[in-house]
Design a protein around this motif. Structure first.
Motif, PDB file in Angstrom:
ATOM      1  N   THR A 151      -6.273  18.180   0.773  1.00 31.74           N
ATOM      2  CA  THR A 151      -6.456  16.785   1.162  1.00 31.74           C
ATOM      3  C   THR A 151      -5.678  15.905   0.185  1.00 31.74           C
ATOM      4  O   THR A 151      -5.369  16.311  -0.942  1.00 31.74           O
ATOM      5  CB  THR A 151      -7.936  16.373   1.131  1.00 31.74           C
ATOM      6  N   GLY A 152      -5.391  14.684   0.614  1.00 31.19           N
ATOM      7  CA  GLY A 152      -4.713  13.754  -0.275  1.00 31.19           C
ATOM      8  C   GLY A 152      -5.535  13.441  -1.513  1.00 31.19           C
ATOM      9  O   GLY A 152      -4.991  13.301  -2.613  1.00 31.19           O
ATOM     10  N   ILE A 153      -6.853  13.335  -1.345  1.00 29.77           N
ATOM     11  CA  ILE A 153      -7.727  13.053  -2.487  1.00 29.77           C
ATOM     12  C   ILE A 153      -7.650  14.184  -3.506  1.00 29.77           C
ATOM     13  O   ILE A 153      -7.640  13.946  -4.722  1.00 29.77           O
ATOM     14  CB  ILE A 153      -9.176  12.821  -2.012  1.00 29.77           C
ATOM     15  N   GLU A 154      -7.581  15.421  -3.029  1.00 26.69           N
ATOM     16  CA  GLU A 154      -7.454  16.553  -3.953  1.00 26.69           C
ATOM     17  C   GLU A 154      -6.154  16.462  -4.747  1.00 26.69           C
ATOM     18  O   GLU A 154      -6.132  16.696  -5.963  1.00 26.69           O
ATOM     19  CB  GLU A 154      -7.534  17.869  -3.180  1.00 26.69           C
ATOM     20  N   PHE A 155      -5.060  16.102  -4.075  1.00 24.18           N
ATOM     21  CA  PHE A 155      -3.790  15.939  -4.794  1.00 24.18           C
ATOM     22  C   PHE A 155      -3.884  14.794  -5.800  1.00 24.18           C
ATOM     23  O   PHE A 155      -3.363  14.880  -6.913  1.00 24.18           O
ATOM     24  CB  PHE A 155      -2.649  15.673  -3.810  1.00 24.18           C
ATOM     25  N   LEU A 156      -4.549  13.724  -5.409  1.00 20.27           N
ATOM     26  CA  LEU A 156      -4.675  12.561  -6.289  1.00 20.27           C
ATOM     27  C   LEU A 156      -5.459  12.917  -7.547  1.00 20.27           C
ATOM     28  O   LEU A 156      -5.065  12.565  -8.668  1.00 20.27           O
ATOM     29  CB  LEU A 156      -5.359  11.423  -5.530  1.00 20.27           C
ATOM     30  N   THR A 157      -6.560  13.634  -7.378  1.00 20.55           N
ATOM     31  CA  THR A 157      -7.380  14.001  -8.536  1.00 20.55           C
ATOM     32  C   THR A 157      -6.727  15.103  -9.371  1.00 20.55           C
ATOM     33  O   THR A 157      -6.992  15.217 -10.570  1.00 20.55           O
ATOM     34  CB  THR A 157      -8.786  14.446  -8.097  1.00 20.55           C
ATOM     35  N   GLN A 158      -5.859  15.902  -8.756  1.00 21.30           N
ATOM     36  CA  GLN A 158      -5.119  16.912  -9.522  1.00 21.30           C
ATOM     37  C   GLN A 158      -4.107  16.266 -10.466  1.00 21.30           C
ATOM     38  O   GLN A 158      -3.763  16.835 -11.499  1.00 21.30           O
ATOM     39  CB  GLN A 158      -4.380  17.863  -8.577  1.00 21.30           C
ATOM     40  N   GLY A 159      -3.625  15.075 -10.095  1.00 17.84           N
ATOM     41  CA  GLY A 159      -2.681  14.390 -10.970  1.00 17.84           C
ATOM     42  C   GLY A 159      -1.439  13.863 -10.297  1.00 17.84           C
ATOM     43  O   GLY A 159      -0.450  13.541 -10.966  1.00 17.84           O
ATOM     44  N   TYR A 160      -1.460  13.748  -8.956  1.00 21.20           N
ATOM     45  CA  TYR A 160      -0.313  13.148  -8.272  1.00 21.20           C
ATOM     46  C   TYR A 160      -0.065  11.743  -8.812  1.00 21.20           C
ATOM     47  O   TYR A 160      -0.990  10.939  -8.931  1.00 21.20           O
ATOM     48  CB  TYR A 160      -0.554  13.091  -6.763  1.00 21.20           C
ATOM     49  N   GLN A 161       1.195  11.455  -9.141  1.00 18.70           N
ATOM     50  CA  GLN A 161       1.582  10.138  -9.642  1.00 18.70           C
ATOM     51  C   GLN A 161       2.145   9.316  -8.483  1.00 18.70           C
ATOM     52  O   GLN A 161       3.222   9.645  -7.973  1.00 18.70           O
ATOM     53  CB  GLN A 161       2.649  10.274 -10.738  1.00 18.70           C
ATOM     54  N   PRO A 162       1.440   8.287  -8.024  1.00 14.57           N
ATOM     55  CA  PRO A 162       1.939   7.486  -6.900  1.00 14.57           C
ATOM     56  C   PRO A 162       3.378   7.044  -7.130  1.00 14.57           C
ATOM     57  O   PRO A 162       3.722   6.533  -8.195  1.00 14.57           O
ATOM     58  CB  PRO A 162       0.977   6.293  -6.877  1.00 14.57           C
ATOM     59  N   SER A 163       4.217   7.266  -6.114  1.00 11.32           N
ATOM     60  CA  SER A 163       5.647   7.022  -6.304  1.00 11.32           C
ATOM     61  C   SER A 163       6.289   6.672  -4.971  1.00 11.32           C
ATOM     62  O   SER A 163       5.638   6.093  -4.102  1.00 11.32           O
ATOM     63  CB  SER A 163       6.304   8.250  -6.941  1.00 11.32           C
ATOM     64  N   SER A 164       7.530   7.059  -4.788  1.00 11.96           N
ATOM     65  CA  SER A 164       8.315   6.607  -3.645  1.00 11.96           C
ATOM     66  C   SER A 164       7.768   7.120  -2.317  1.00 11.96           C
ATOM     67  O   SER A 164       7.491   8.309  -2.150  1.00 11.96           O
ATOM     68  CB  SER A 164       9.764   7.068  -3.803  1.00 11.96           C
ATOM     69  N   SER A 165       7.656   6.220  -1.354  1.00 12.77           N
ATOM     70  CA  SER A 165       7.249   6.605  -0.003  1.00 12.77           C
ATOM     71  C   SER A 165       8.373   7.325   0.727  1.00 12.77           C
ATOM     72  O   SER A 165       8.149   7.898   1.800  1.00 12.77           O
ATOM     73  CB  SER A 165       6.836   5.363   0.792  1.00 12.77           C
ATOM     74  N   CYS A 166       9.579   7.306   0.165  1.00  4.68           N
ATOM     75  CA  CYS A 166      10.719   7.976   0.793  1.00  4.68           C
ATOM     76  C   CYS A 166      10.654   9.497   0.647  1.00  4.68           C
ATOM     77  O   CYS A 166      11.472  10.202   1.248  1.00  4.68           O
ATOM     78  CB  CYS A 166      12.031   7.473   0.192  1.00  4.68           C
ATOM     79  N   LEU A 167       9.716   9.995  -0.121  1.00  2.16           N
ATOM     80  CA  LEU A 167       9.635  11.432  -0.382  1.00  2.16           C
ATOM     81  C   LEU A 167       8.619  12.116   0.523  1.00  2.16           C
ATOM     82  O   LEU A 167       8.083  13.171   0.174  1.00  2.16           O
ATOM     83  CB  LEU A 167       9.270  11.678  -1.849  1.00  2.16           C
TER      84      LEU A 167
END
Length: 339
Positions: free
Chosen positions: A155-171
């Motif tokens: 899930t996106g929340i799992e990626f967020l809590t793992q440490g995803y750094q919000p960045s470019s929407s182009c990726l």
């Protein structure tokens, strides 16, 4: 916002906002057209949003459209990057969307390979890597990887809590129905819009995937659509960070988040936006005036974003916040460094 009828006859819509980029737009489009000639089993459309260009950009777009039947042009007054992307979402017909800045380019063969993976796994999004190119420099540098689980569905929340750094929407390859169903549009009239957009993206996504493959080439130049080009625009760019931090914080209430770990993760993200602003004033002391810095501190305080409270991402941020949060001392330091 009214959306076009989507009969899902196109697999991928590549949305390209265009504003005065006649120097770069051919490179951007040729990276698509040259590959698509020999790899056209997947149906694509290229949606150019001419955002009030005053140079010859539109003439070049018309040339592309006259030569390729998968090119669409939509012209609008100059409303900014967020509104241009929103117009693209509104008018796209692809099952998946990809945002591409007009002075950058993609490796389409990599993107199409990843698109097949999104179809097979019914993903809300798939993210790929990026490399940096700099003007007057032939070297390229890959973007550092996030501290997350790659090549697995979460899930996106799992990626967020793992440490995803919000960045470019182009990726991202983004499922269009998922975007529409969750009303994931870009906030108009602000810069740094991708940071708060990708936080909302993570909070909504049930099936996401991060690939280590690099599919995006970011060209850093001083005329780019997303970088400030005057002192006035620079100050707006910096003050927009306050709006972005406030928007990220508001997700806790908007999405009725109760989980303490998720709240802590959101705190880390909006506090880091604030910390980055205050730190920039230190490392670039003469970039903006002392009164502007004081104005930003007062605005942060009025929005209950300062003093910085709650979680931060790094030990260095936590240590420096002991200084940042002493308002009188911080202002004195800014005043001294501004002279």
């Amino acid at each position: 916002m009214t959306y076009s009828e989507n009969n899902q006859i196109t697999d991928l819509s590549i949305i390209i906002p265009v504003y005065n980029v006649e120097k770069y737009i051919e490179r951007c489009f040729n990276a698509i057209s040259n590959v698509y000639k020999s790899n056209n089993k997947i149906k694509i459309e290229v949606v150019f949003i001419n955002d009030g260009s005053t140079d010859n950009s539109l003439l070049k777009l018309v040339e592309f459209r006259n030569s390729y039947n998968y090119v669409k042009i939509i012209s609008q007054p100059n409303l900014g990057l967020s509104e241009a992307r929103n117009t693209g979402i509104k008018n796209a017909n692809g099952r998946y969307l990809l945002f591409l800045d007009s002075d950058d380019w993609i490796d389409l063969d990599v993107i199409l390979k990843q698109l097949t993976l999104t179809f097979d796994n019914k993903l809300d999004f798939l993210s790929f890597g990026m490399r940096y190119f700099f003007e007057n420099n032939d070297d390229s540098f890959p973007r550092p990887l996030h501290p997350i689980n790659y090549n697995k569905i979460h899930t996106g929340i799992e990626f967020l809590t793992q440490g995803y750094q919000p960045s470019s929407s182009c990726l991202f390859l983004l499922n269009r129905n998922f975007i529409i169903d969750n009303n994931l549009l870009f906030t108009p009239k602000i810069s740094q819009q991708d940071v708060e957009f990708t936080v909302r993206l993570m909070l909504c996504a049930h099936r996401g995937y991060f690939s280590e493959l690099i599919g995006y080439n970011y060209f850093r130049n001083f005329g780019t659509i997303s970088l400030p080009q005057s002192q006035e625009k620079l100050e707006k760019y910096l003050s927009d960070a306050i709006i972005v931090a406030e928007l990220i914080k508001s997700n806790i209430k908007n999405y009725d988040i109760k989980d303490k770990d998720v709240i802590k993760t959101i705190q880390k993200n909006y506090n880091s936006v604030i910390w980055n602003l205050l730190w920039r004033f230190i490392v670039k002391p003469k970039e903006v005036s002392y009164p502007f810095k004081v104005k930003c501190i007062h605005e942060l305080s009025n929005k209950k974003l300062y003093p910085i409270k709650g979680a931060l991402k790094t030990r260095f941020q936590r240590i420096t916040c002991l200084f940042f949060n002493v308002e009188t001392l911080l202002k004195l330091f800014y005043k001294f460094k501004s002279h």
